[in-house]
Design a protein around this motif. Structure first.
Motif, PDB file in Angstrom:
ATOM      1  N   ILE A 148       0.833  -1.201   0.000  1.00  0.00           N
ATOM      2  CA  ILE A 148       0.000   0.000   0.000  1.00  0.00           C
ATOM      3  C   ILE A 148       0.864   1.246   0.000  1.00  0.00           C
ATOM      4  O   ILE A 148       0.583   2.217  -0.715  1.00  0.00           O
ATOM      5  CB  ILE A 148      -0.959  -0.005   1.211  1.00  0.00           C
ATOM      6  CG1 ILE A 148      -2.008  -1.113   1.055  1.00  0.00           C
ATOM      7  CG2 ILE A 148      -1.644   1.351   1.368  1.00  0.00           C
ATOM      8  CD1 ILE A 148      -2.929  -1.265   2.239  1.00  0.00           C
ATOM      9  N   ARG A 149       1.939   1.220   0.788  1.00  0.00           N
ATOM     10  CA  ARG A 149       2.856   2.364   0.821  1.00  0.00           C
ATOM     11  C   ARG A 149       3.441   2.614  -0.570  1.00  0.00           C
ATOM     12  O   ARG A 149       3.481   3.755  -1.048  1.00  0.00           O
ATOM     13  CB  ARG A 149       3.973   2.129   1.821  1.00  0.00           C
ATOM     14  CG  ARG A 149       4.939   3.324   1.938  1.00  0.00           C
ATOM     15  CD  ARG A 149       6.166   2.986   2.769  1.00  0.00           C
ATOM     16  NE  ARG A 149       5.822   2.684   4.153  1.00  0.00           N
ATOM     17  CZ  ARG A 149       5.949   1.479   4.710  1.00  0.00           C
ATOM     18  NH1 ARG A 149       6.397   0.450   3.992  1.00  0.00           N
ATOM     19  NH2 ARG A 149       5.644   1.295   5.971  1.00  0.00           N
TER      20      ARG A 149
ATOM     21  N   PRO B 139      -4.765  -1.919 -12.416  1.00  0.00           N
ATOM     22  CA  PRO B 139      -6.021  -1.952 -11.659  1.00  0.00           C
ATOM     23  C   PRO B 139      -5.900  -2.630 -10.295  1.00  0.00           C
ATOM     24  O   PRO B 139      -6.580  -2.220  -9.346  1.00  0.00           O
ATOM     25  CB  PRO B 139      -6.961  -2.727 -12.589  1.00  0.00           C
ATOM     26  CG  PRO B 139      -6.421  -2.469 -13.961  1.00  0.00           C
ATOM     27  CD  PRO B 139      -4.937  -2.453 -13.786  1.00  0.00           C
ATOM     28  N   HIS B 140      -5.070  -3.670 -10.184  1.00  0.00           N
ATOM     29  CA  HIS B 140      -4.952  -4.359  -8.895  1.00  0.00           C
ATOM     30  C   HIS B 140      -4.317  -3.454  -7.850  1.00  0.00           C
ATOM     31  O   HIS B 140      -4.701  -3.484  -6.678  1.00  0.00           O
ATOM     32  CB  HIS B 140      -4.137  -5.646  -9.064  1.00  0.00           C
ATOM     33  CG  HIS B 140      -4.754  -6.619 -10.023  1.00  0.00           C
ATOM     34  ND1 HIS B 140      -5.959  -7.235  -9.765  1.00  0.00           N
ATOM     35  CD2 HIS B 140      -4.352  -7.070 -11.243  1.00  0.00           C
ATOM     36  CE1 HIS B 140      -6.275  -8.028 -10.776  1.00  0.00           C
ATOM     37  NE2 HIS B 140      -5.314  -7.936 -11.690  1.00  0.00           N
TER      38      HIS B 140
ATOM     39  N   VAL C  91      -5.664   0.032  -2.791  1.00  0.00           N
ATOM     40  CA  VAL C  91      -5.749   1.237  -1.963  1.00  0.00           C
ATOM     41  C   VAL C  91      -7.139   1.877  -1.965  1.00  0.00           C
ATOM     42  O   VAL C  91      -7.508   2.559  -1.006  1.00  0.00           O
ATOM     43  CB  VAL C  91      -4.695   2.284  -2.391  1.00  0.00           C
ATOM     44  CG1 VAL C  91      -3.308   1.771  -2.114  1.00  0.00           C
ATOM     45  CG2 VAL C  91      -4.831   2.665  -3.850  1.00  0.00           C
ATOM     46  N   TYR C  92      -7.927   1.664  -3.027  1.00  0.00           N
ATOM     47  CA  TYR C  92      -9.232   2.322  -3.112  1.00  0.00           C
ATOM     48  C   TYR C  92     -10.404   1.345  -3.205  1.00  0.00           C
ATOM     49  O   TYR C  92     -11.552   1.780  -3.356  1.00  0.00           O
ATOM     50  CB  TYR C  92      -9.275   3.260  -4.326  1.00  0.00           C
ATOM     51  CG  TYR C  92      -8.357   4.449  -4.169  1.00  0.00           C
ATOM     52  CD1 TYR C  92      -8.532   5.358  -3.124  1.00  0.00           C
ATOM     53  CD2 TYR C  92      -7.295   4.656  -5.053  1.00  0.00           C
ATOM     54  CE1 TYR C  92      -7.681   6.442  -2.970  1.00  0.00           C
ATOM     55  CE2 TYR C  92      -6.442   5.742  -4.910  1.00  0.00           C
ATOM     56  CZ  TYR C  92      -6.639   6.630  -3.867  1.00  0.00           C
ATOM     57  OH  TYR C  92      -5.791   7.705  -3.715  1.00  0.00           O
TER      58      TYR C  92
ATOM     59  N   ARG D  56     -16.847  11.289  -7.035  1.00  0.00           N
ATOM     60  CA  ARG D  56     -17.435  11.006  -8.344  1.00  0.00           C
ATOM     61  C   ARG D  56     -16.441  10.343  -9.297  1.00  0.00           C
ATOM     62  O   ARG D  56     -16.786   9.379  -9.994  1.00  0.00           O
ATOM     63  CB  ARG D  56     -17.988  12.293  -8.953  1.00  0.00           C
ATOM     64  CG  ARG D  56     -19.330  12.682  -8.336  1.00  0.00           C
ATOM     65  CD  ARG D  56     -19.822  14.030  -8.800  1.00  0.00           C
ATOM     66  NE  ARG D  56     -20.022  14.128 -10.237  1.00  0.00           N
ATOM     67  CZ  ARG D  56     -20.561  15.192 -10.825  1.00  0.00           C
ATOM     68  NH1 ARG D  56     -20.955  16.234 -10.081  1.00  0.00           N
ATOM     69  NH2 ARG D  56     -20.717  15.234 -12.140  1.00  0.00           N
ATOM     70  N   LEU D  57     -15.220  10.849  -9.345  1.00  0.00           N
ATOM     71  CA  LEU D  57     -14.261  10.265 -10.281  1.00  0.00           C
ATOM     72  C   LEU D  57     -13.817   8.876  -9.827  1.00  0.00           C
ATOM     73  O   LEU D  57     -13.604   7.990 -10.656  1.00  0.00           O
ATOM     74  CB  LEU D  57     -13.068  11.193 -10.474  1.00  0.00           C
ATOM     75  CG  LEU D  57     -13.388  12.525 -11.160  1.00  0.00           C
ATOM     76  CD1 LEU D  57     -12.102  13.244 -11.553  1.00  0.00           C
ATOM     77  CD2 LEU D  57     -14.280  12.342 -12.390  1.00  0.00           C
ATOM     78  N   HIS D  58     -13.686   8.673  -8.528  1.00  0.00           N
ATOM     79  CA  HIS D  58     -13.367   7.321  -8.061  1.00  0.00           C
ATOM     80  C   HIS D  58     -14.530   6.373  -8.329  1.00  0.00           C
ATOM     81  O   HIS D  58     -14.317   5.180  -8.585  1.00  0.00           O
ATOM     82  CB  HIS D  58     -13.017   7.328  -6.571  1.00  0.00           C
ATOM     83  CG  HIS D  58     -11.581   7.638  -6.303  1.00  0.00           C
ATOM     84  ND1 HIS D  58     -10.549   6.848  -6.767  1.00  0.00           N
ATOM     85  CD2 HIS D  58     -10.993   8.648  -5.631  1.00  0.00           C
ATOM     86  CE1 HIS D  58      -9.391   7.357  -6.379  1.00  0.00           C
ATOM     87  NE2 HIS D  58      -9.640   8.457  -5.707  1.00  0.00           N
ATOM     88  N   GLY D  59     -15.745   6.889  -8.271  1.00  0.00           N
ATOM     89  CA  GLY D  59     -16.889   6.040  -8.590  1.00  0.00           C
ATOM     90  C   GLY D  59     -16.832   5.560 -10.030  1.00  0.00           C
ATOM     91  O   GLY D  59     -17.021   4.370 -10.312  1.00  0.00           O
TER      92      GLY D  59
END
Length: 217
Positions: free
Chosen positions: A68-69, A104-105, A110-111, A181-184
């Motif tokens: 994650i770091r 993507p992984h 992280v998200y 919104r953009l993360h959605g």
């Protein structure tokens, strides 16, 4: 003399093994998700005993923290580099999308859905706030004197997530709206939910971004 040259042979070997472990971990995540991450399985793939790997990572959580770091650091550096060259809000948005599509992984680690039983240390929050700081600066530049909405006023009293950034209430509202919104859109795109809908995710992302940049307050 570079930092790498300054390391002892043992330190260089340790760094190499840690990198190899992380490479195997990313492959596991790609195949079965972060919740299935196993140091023992990685040890088997590397042809060593399970206990041998614990000399490099104390356990699964430490390995996840390292991954994650690395991910957050990669995104923070990309966003900061763009901001340093004058990128506006739209420019930062495209940096985020390019970074997400490249791996993507890494994005979902992280998200995406939190890993059961794992709690990230405070230092990780600090890196994520670096990203938010550049976003807040870009949002402040768009509307330094915009009127304050009721929700923006609420954010003024709940701004721990800003890392102490002095952005005005309207910029806080825009930044949070931008982020959600953009993360959605990105999360749905990367998860394949637009497949079969005859929708171009890039055009949807651009349309959302246009609306976010144009909105006032």
């Amino acid at each position: 003399m570079t930092g790498s040259d300054a390391k002892t042979p043992r330190e260089r070997y340790r760094a190499q093994v840690r990198t190899e472990i992380k490479d195997h971990a990313w492959r596991q995540i790609a195949e079965a998700g972060a919740s299935a991450l196993s140091l023992n399985a990685i040890a088997k793939q590397m042809g060593v005993s399970g206990p041998a790997l614990y000399r490099y990572f104390a356990g699964r959580d430490e390995l996840i923290t390292e991954l994650i770091r690395d991910a957050y650091r990669s995104l923070a550096d990309a966003v900061h580099a763009a901001a340093a060259t004058g990128a506006d809000l739209a420019g930062l948005a495209h940096v985020l999308r390019d970074w997400a599509l490249a791996d993507p992984h890494r994005y979902f680690l992280v998200y995406g859905t939190p890993v059961p039983g794992y709690h990230a240390p405070e230092e990780i929050t600090g890196i994520s706030q670096e990203i938010m700081a550049d976003l807040l600066t870009a949002c402040t530049a768009l509307e330094p004197d915009a009127p304050t909405t009721p929700f923006a006023a609420h954010l003024e009293d709940h701004r721990d997530w800003t890392g102490g950034h002095p952005a005005p209430p309207a910029a806080l509202h825009r930044a949070l709206t931008f982020w959600t919104r953009l993360h959605g859109v990105l999360s749905l795109e990367l998860a394949g939910h637009f497949t079969g809908m005859a929708i171009d995710p890039a055009r949807l992302f651009a349309a959302e971004l246009d609306d976010l940049v144009a909105r006032r307050g």
